[in-house]
Design a protein around this motif. Structure first.
Motif, PDB file in Angstrom:
ATOM      1  N   PHE A 202       0.837  -1.214   0.000  1.00  0.00           N
ATOM      2  CA  PHE A 202       0.000   0.000   0.000  1.00  0.00           C
ATOM      3  C   PHE A 202       0.868   1.258   0.000  1.00  0.00           C
ATOM      4  O   PHE A 202       0.567   2.230  -0.693  1.00  0.00           O
ATOM      5  CB  PHE A 202      -0.903   0.043   1.238  1.00  0.00           C
ATOM      6  N   LEU A 203       1.950   1.226   0.788  1.00  0.00           N
ATOM      7  CA  LEU A 203       2.845   2.391   0.844  1.00  0.00           C
ATOM      8  C   LEU A 203       3.510   2.607  -0.517  1.00  0.00           C
ATOM      9  O   LEU A 203       3.607   3.743  -0.998  1.00  0.00           O
ATOM     10  CB  LEU A 203       3.903   2.191   1.935  1.00  0.00           C
ATOM     11  N   ILE A 209       1.917   6.764  -6.859  1.00  0.00           N
ATOM     12  CA  ILE A 209       0.824   7.644  -7.289  1.00  0.00           C
ATOM     13  C   ILE A 209       1.221   9.098  -7.020  1.00  0.00           C
ATOM     14  O   ILE A 209       1.005   9.983  -7.860  1.00  0.00           O
ATOM     15  CB  ILE A 209      -0.504   7.261  -6.602  1.00  0.00           C
ATOM     16  N   LYS A 210       1.832   9.345  -5.862  1.00  0.00           N
ATOM     17  CA  LYS A 210       2.320  10.702  -5.570  1.00  0.00           C
ATOM     18  C   LYS A 210       3.319  11.169  -6.617  1.00  0.00           C
ATOM     19  O   LYS A 210       3.243  12.286  -7.121  1.00  0.00           O
ATOM     20  CB  LYS A 210       3.018  10.722  -4.192  1.00  0.00           C
ATOM     21  N   ALA A 211       4.248  10.296  -6.963  1.00  0.00           N
ATOM     22  CA  ALA A 211       5.267  10.653  -7.959  1.00  0.00           C
ATOM     23  C   ALA A 211       4.633  10.874  -9.334  1.00  0.00           C
ATOM     24  O   ALA A 211       5.078  11.724 -10.116  1.00  0.00           O
ATOM     25  CB  ALA A 211       6.332   9.551  -8.043  1.00  0.00           C
ATOM     26  N   PHE A 212       3.601  10.121  -9.610  1.00  0.00           N
ATOM     27  CA  PHE A 212       2.881  10.230 -10.893  1.00  0.00           C
ATOM     28  C   PHE A 212       2.368  11.655 -11.111  1.00  0.00           C
ATOM     29  O   PHE A 212       2.445  12.188 -12.213  1.00  0.00           O
ATOM     30  CB  PHE A 212       1.713   9.237 -10.882  1.00  0.00           C
ATOM     31  N   TRP A 253     -10.445  -4.089   2.965  1.00  0.00           N
ATOM     32  CA  TRP A 253      -9.069  -3.942   3.468  1.00  0.00           C
ATOM     33  C   TRP A 253      -8.196  -3.240   2.437  1.00  0.00           C
ATOM     34  O   TRP A 253      -7.399  -2.345   2.755  1.00  0.00           O
ATOM     35  CB  TRP A 253      -8.478  -5.309   3.838  1.00  0.00           C
ATOM     36  N   TRP A 254      -8.347  -3.596   1.167  1.00  0.00           N
ATOM     37  CA  TRP A 254      -7.562  -2.991   0.086  1.00  0.00           C
ATOM     38  C   TRP A 254      -8.202  -1.697  -0.396  1.00  0.00           C
ATOM     39  O   TRP A 254      -7.534  -0.682  -0.530  1.00  0.00           O
ATOM     40  CB  TRP A 254      -7.422  -3.978  -1.081  1.00  0.00           C
ATOM     41  N   LEU A 255      -9.489  -1.770  -0.660  1.00  0.00           N
ATOM     42  CA  LEU A 255     -10.152  -0.609  -1.268  1.00  0.00           C
ATOM     43  C   LEU A 255     -10.121   0.613  -0.350  1.00  0.00           C
ATOM     44  O   LEU A 255      -9.846   1.725  -0.804  1.00  0.00           O
ATOM     45  CB  LEU A 255     -11.597  -0.981  -1.621  1.00  0.00           C
ATOM     46  N   ASP A 256     -10.394   0.421   0.938  1.00  0.00           N
ATOM     47  CA  ASP A 256     -10.359   1.562   1.863  1.00  0.00           C
ATOM     48  C   ASP A 256      -8.930   2.079   2.036  1.00  0.00           C
ATOM     49  O   ASP A 256      -8.707   3.286   2.146  1.00  0.00           O
ATOM     50  CB  ASP A 256     -10.921   1.166   3.244  1.00  0.00           C
ATOM     51  N   ALA A 257      -7.965   1.166   2.050  1.00  0.00           N
ATOM     52  CA  ALA A 257      -6.570   1.604   2.169  1.00  0.00           C
ATOM     53  C   ALA A 257      -6.179   2.438   0.945  1.00  0.00           C
ATOM     54  O   ALA A 257      -5.577   3.507   1.082  1.00  0.00           O
ATOM     55  CB  ALA A 257      -5.641   0.406   2.322  1.00  0.00           C
ATOM     56  N   TYR A 258      -6.526   1.960  -0.241  1.00  0.00           N
ATOM     57  CA  TYR A 258      -6.189   2.712  -1.465  1.00  0.00           C
ATOM     58  C   TYR A 258      -6.909   4.058  -1.519  1.00  0.00           C
ATOM     59  O   TYR A 258      -6.312   5.066  -1.850  1.00  0.00           O
ATOM     60  CB  TYR A 258      -6.639   1.944  -2.711  1.00  0.00           C
ATOM     61  N   CYS A 259      -8.206   4.033  -1.275  1.00  0.00           N
ATOM     62  CA  CYS A 259      -9.041   5.202  -1.619  1.00  0.00           C
ATOM     63  C   CYS A 259      -9.278   6.143  -0.435  1.00  0.00           C
ATOM     64  O   CYS A 259      -9.508   7.325  -0.634  1.00  0.00           O
ATOM     65  CB  CYS A 259     -10.386   4.759  -2.176  1.00  0.00           C
ATOM     66  N   PHE A 260      -9.262   5.617   0.782  1.00  0.00           N
ATOM     67  CA  PHE A 260      -9.480   6.471   1.962  1.00  0.00           C
ATOM     68  C   PHE A 260      -8.206   6.602   2.800  1.00  0.00           C
ATOM     69  O   PHE A 260      -8.164   7.418   3.726  1.00  0.00           O
ATOM     70  CB  PHE A 260     -10.564   5.879   2.873  1.00  0.00           C
ATOM     71  N   GLY A 261      -7.213   5.771   2.552  1.00  0.00           N
ATOM     72  CA  GLY A 261      -6.017   5.792   3.387  1.00  0.00           C
ATOM     73  C   GLY A 261      -6.298   5.344   4.808  1.00  0.00           C
ATOM     74  O   GLY A 261      -5.749   5.877   5.765  1.00  0.00           O
ATOM     75  N   LEU A 287       0.850   9.141   4.230  1.00  0.00           N
ATOM     76  CA  LEU A 287       1.278   8.830   2.859  1.00  0.00           C
ATOM     77  C   LEU A 287       0.129   8.188   2.082  1.00  0.00           C
ATOM     78  O   LEU A 287      -0.126   8.550   0.926  1.00  0.00           O
ATOM     79  CB  LEU A 287       2.506   7.900   2.875  1.00  0.00           C
ATOM     80  N   LEU A 288      -0.574   7.252   2.707  1.00  0.00           N
ATOM     81  CA  LEU A 288      -1.685   6.604   1.995  1.00  0.00           C
ATOM     82  C   LEU A 288      -2.714   7.650   1.566  1.00  0.00           C
ATOM     83  O   LEU A 288      -3.240   7.590   0.453  1.00  0.00           O
ATOM     84  CB  LEU A 288      -2.359   5.534   2.855  1.00  0.00           C
ATOM     85  N   ARG A 289      -2.964   8.599   2.430  1.00  0.00           N
ATOM     86  CA  ARG A 289      -3.974   9.618   2.076  1.00  0.00           C
ATOM     87  C   ARG A 289      -3.467  10.599   1.021  1.00  0.00           C
ATOM     88  O   ARG A 289      -4.263  11.212   0.309  1.00  0.00           O
ATOM     89  CB  ARG A 289      -4.449  10.360   3.336  1.00  0.00           C
ATOM     90  N   GLU A 290      -2.157  10.716   0.900  1.00  0.00           N
ATOM     91  CA  GLU A 290      -1.594  11.605  -0.145  1.00  0.00           C
ATOM     92  C   GLU A 290      -1.490  10.897  -1.499  1.00  0.00           C
ATOM     93  O   GLU A 290      -1.223  11.543  -2.503  1.00  0.00           O
ATOM     94  CB  GLU A 290      -0.186  12.060   0.254  1.00  0.00           C
ATOM     95  N   GLY A 291      -1.627   9.602  -1.486  1.00  0.00           N
ATOM     96  CA  GLY A 291      -1.432   8.849  -2.736  1.00  0.00           C
ATOM     97  C   GLY A 291      -2.662   8.062  -3.136  1.00  0.00           C
ATOM     98  O   GLY A 291      -2.566   6.877  -3.444  1.00  0.00           O
ATOM     99  N   THR A 292      -3.821   8.717  -3.109  1.00  0.00           N
ATOM    100  CA  THR A 292      -5.058   8.012  -3.503  1.00  0.00           C
ATOM    101  C   THR A 292      -5.225   8.081  -5.021  1.00  0.00           C
ATOM    102  O   THR A 292      -4.713   8.982  -5.675  1.00  0.00           O
ATOM    103  CB  THR A 292      -6.285   8.615  -2.791  1.00  0.00           C
ATOM    104  N   PRO A 293      -5.933   7.120  -5.586  1.00  0.00           N
ATOM    105  CA  PRO A 293      -5.996   7.006  -7.047  1.00  0.00           C
ATOM    106  C   PRO A 293      -6.973   7.974  -7.712  1.00  0.00           C
ATOM    107  O   PRO A 293      -7.844   8.542  -7.058  1.00  0.00           O
ATOM    108  CB  PRO A 293      -6.471   5.567  -7.252  1.00  0.00           C
TER     109      PRO A 293
END
Ligand code: BGP
Length: 477
Positions: A202-203, A209-212, A253-261, A287-293
């Motif tokens: 996830f990190l 995504i941040k770098a993107f 577990w995955w979707l909330d981590a990706y989209c909500f951090g 970091l997770l919240r800064e790199g959402t899709p």
């Protein structure tokens, strides 16, 4: 809701098809490519169907132009493919292998010349073996830097040409196999290590995504998630609770981590109580919240139905890799849930439930929870196909499957879902990771089996069907 009238698909809808490097390319050591974990894993006895591997696969590495010509003939609007990390960095980092970049550049240019939108997946499971050996791959935070360097190399090279990007393909499915079932490399069965590896992934996902945002400001990026929406086996509150547990542990577990951090509450509480929760360091959740899709890629094949599973009950089981119908056992986590057959649904020969309404449900759940655009990055039917006299493959069952799922997309859009495109899995027949070459998905038949073959390409009935769907913008299904 039963709709009376359908809206048309938008004119820029991405009618696509998908593949993954290891499953199509072959050329496993061509032009400086380093070994991936799959190059080694498939050579261990008993790991794949009849020892099949991707050394040659369907030789797309050497037949790329022929394959893209077939895509153009079909009228395809988008092609999703993955880049093999060890083609770009043979040992995971260090010197860039220019020949690897050149291959993908040529592929992208050929697609663009035919007005086919490239959809580039950064990671579809073929980790450089060197990084597995050096620090255990996804189990070590050092992978975050290495993955970022590799992704930035691709951003810099292809930013002007590729608009749609997929970060991690099916982290959930791949790491479940790798660290719980022991069926993908590194073949571990340890729940604590599973959640630790996922946290690091996830990190890494958020970092790239941040770098993107810096390197590809006009592009769109998101992970592709293997989404099997959960159903309760009945309205018994015990089954409803099992379904809630399954949805949290297997999807949110995955979707909330990706989209909500963040991690879903009940699952996190359970893991903490069991000493299986990942180690969360200061800054991780930020970091997770800064790199959402920008969008969610959805790989949809089937729904799963869940029922109560008391302590001491059914444990996790391996999937059907033979195509012998009815051989998949119930699988679960004692105290949480276990799978049950859904009496309302037909299944494929690999026991995958055929459920187009489940796809509509999947799209609606995601769109309404996360408020993001979606793209079907995979959907299709793996079946035994038969090459008949006169080079015919009458895959009517595949046409039925795809037709009903494209209709479900249309219904979901009517329900308010923003859907960017639909990538069928797959364009040509390919290697199925664990099922060899006998489980076919393509619009184009490839003459080969576990032993080999001529690798000749033959258009199936579904090729002509999909071509007409695209030409009519989905009006002629
Ligand atoms: C997904 C993968 C694909 C593809 C597909 C079909 O999990 O992202 O790479 O393999 O499933 O699965 P299988 O080959 O097991 O039938």
């Amino acid at each position: 809701m039963h709709h009376h009238k359908f809206n048309d698909f938008p004119s820029d809808f991405l009618w696509g098809a998908a593949s993954a490097a290891y499953q199509v390319e072959g050329g496993w050591n061509a032009d400086g490519k380093g070994p991936s974990v799959w190059d080694l894993f498939t050579k261990l006895p008993g790991k794949t169907f009849e020892g099949s591997n991707g050394d040659v696969a369907v030789d797309h590495y050497h037949r790329m132009e022929e394959d893209v010509a077939l895509m153009a003939e079909m009228g395809l609007k988008a092609y999703r493919f993955s880049v093999s990390w060890p083609r770009i960095y043979p040992t995971g980092r260090g010197e860039v292998n220019e020949a690897g970049l050149a291959f993908y550049e040529k592929l992208i240019d050929t697609l663009l010349a035919h007005k086919i939108e490239p959809v580039l997946t950064l990671y579809h499971w073929d980790l450089p073996q060197a990084l597995q050996d050096e620090y255990g791959g996804w189990e070590d935070r050092r992978i975050i830097e290495d993955f970022e360097r590799y992704c930035v190399t691709l951003y810099q090279r292809f930013a002007g040409k590729v608009k749609y990007w997929v970060s991690l393909n099916e982290q959930n499915y791949n790491l479940t196999n790798a660290y719980q079932l022991g069926t993908h490399p590194p073949a571990v069965q340890d729940r604590k290590r599973f959640f630790a590896a996922n946290h690091i992934a996830f990190l890494a996902n958020a970092r790239v995504i941040k770098a993107f945002r810096q390197h590809v400001p006009n592009g769109l990026i998101g992970p592709s998630f293997a989404y099997s929406p959960a159903y309760p086996a009945s309205c018994d509150p015990k089954d409803m609770l099992a379904y809630e547990n399954a949805e949290e542990f297997n999807n949110l577990w995955w979707l909330d981590a990706y989209c909500f951090g963040r991690y879903p509450q009940a699952a996190l509480a359970y893991l903490r109580e069991n000493g299986e929760a990942p180690e969360i360091l200061p800054g991780d959740m930020e970091l997770l919240r800064e790199g959402t899709p920008d969008y969610i890629g959805v790989n949809y094949y089937y729904t799963l139905t869940y029922t109560d599973n008391p302590l001491g009950g059914q444990t996790l089981q391996r999937i059907n890799t033979t195509g012998k119908k009815g051989t998949t056992p119930s699988s679960g986590i004692p105290g949480l849930y276990k799978t049950a057959p859904n009496p309302h649904l037909e299944t494929s020969n690999w026991d995958w439930a055929i459920d187009p309404t489940g796809m509509r449900i999947a799209l609606r759940r995601l769109s309404s929870r996360y408020g993001l655009p979606l793209m079907i990055t995979e959907n299709g039917l793996g079946e035994f196909d038969k090459l008949e006299a006169g080079d015919k493959v009458n895959d009517e069952y595949r046409i039925d499957y795809l037709r009903s799922h494209v209709k479900a997309c249309q219904e979901a859009m009517q329900d308010g879902v923003e859907l960017l495109g639909y990538c069928a899995w797959s364009f040509t027949d390919i290697l199925s990771w664990l099922n060899g070459y006998q489980k076919r998905y393509g619009f184009v038949y490839v003459d080969r089996d576990e032993q080999g073959g001529s690798l000749r390409r033959i258009k199936k009935a579904s090729f002509h069907w999909y071509s007409q769907v695209i030409a009519s913008q989905g009006k002629q299904l």
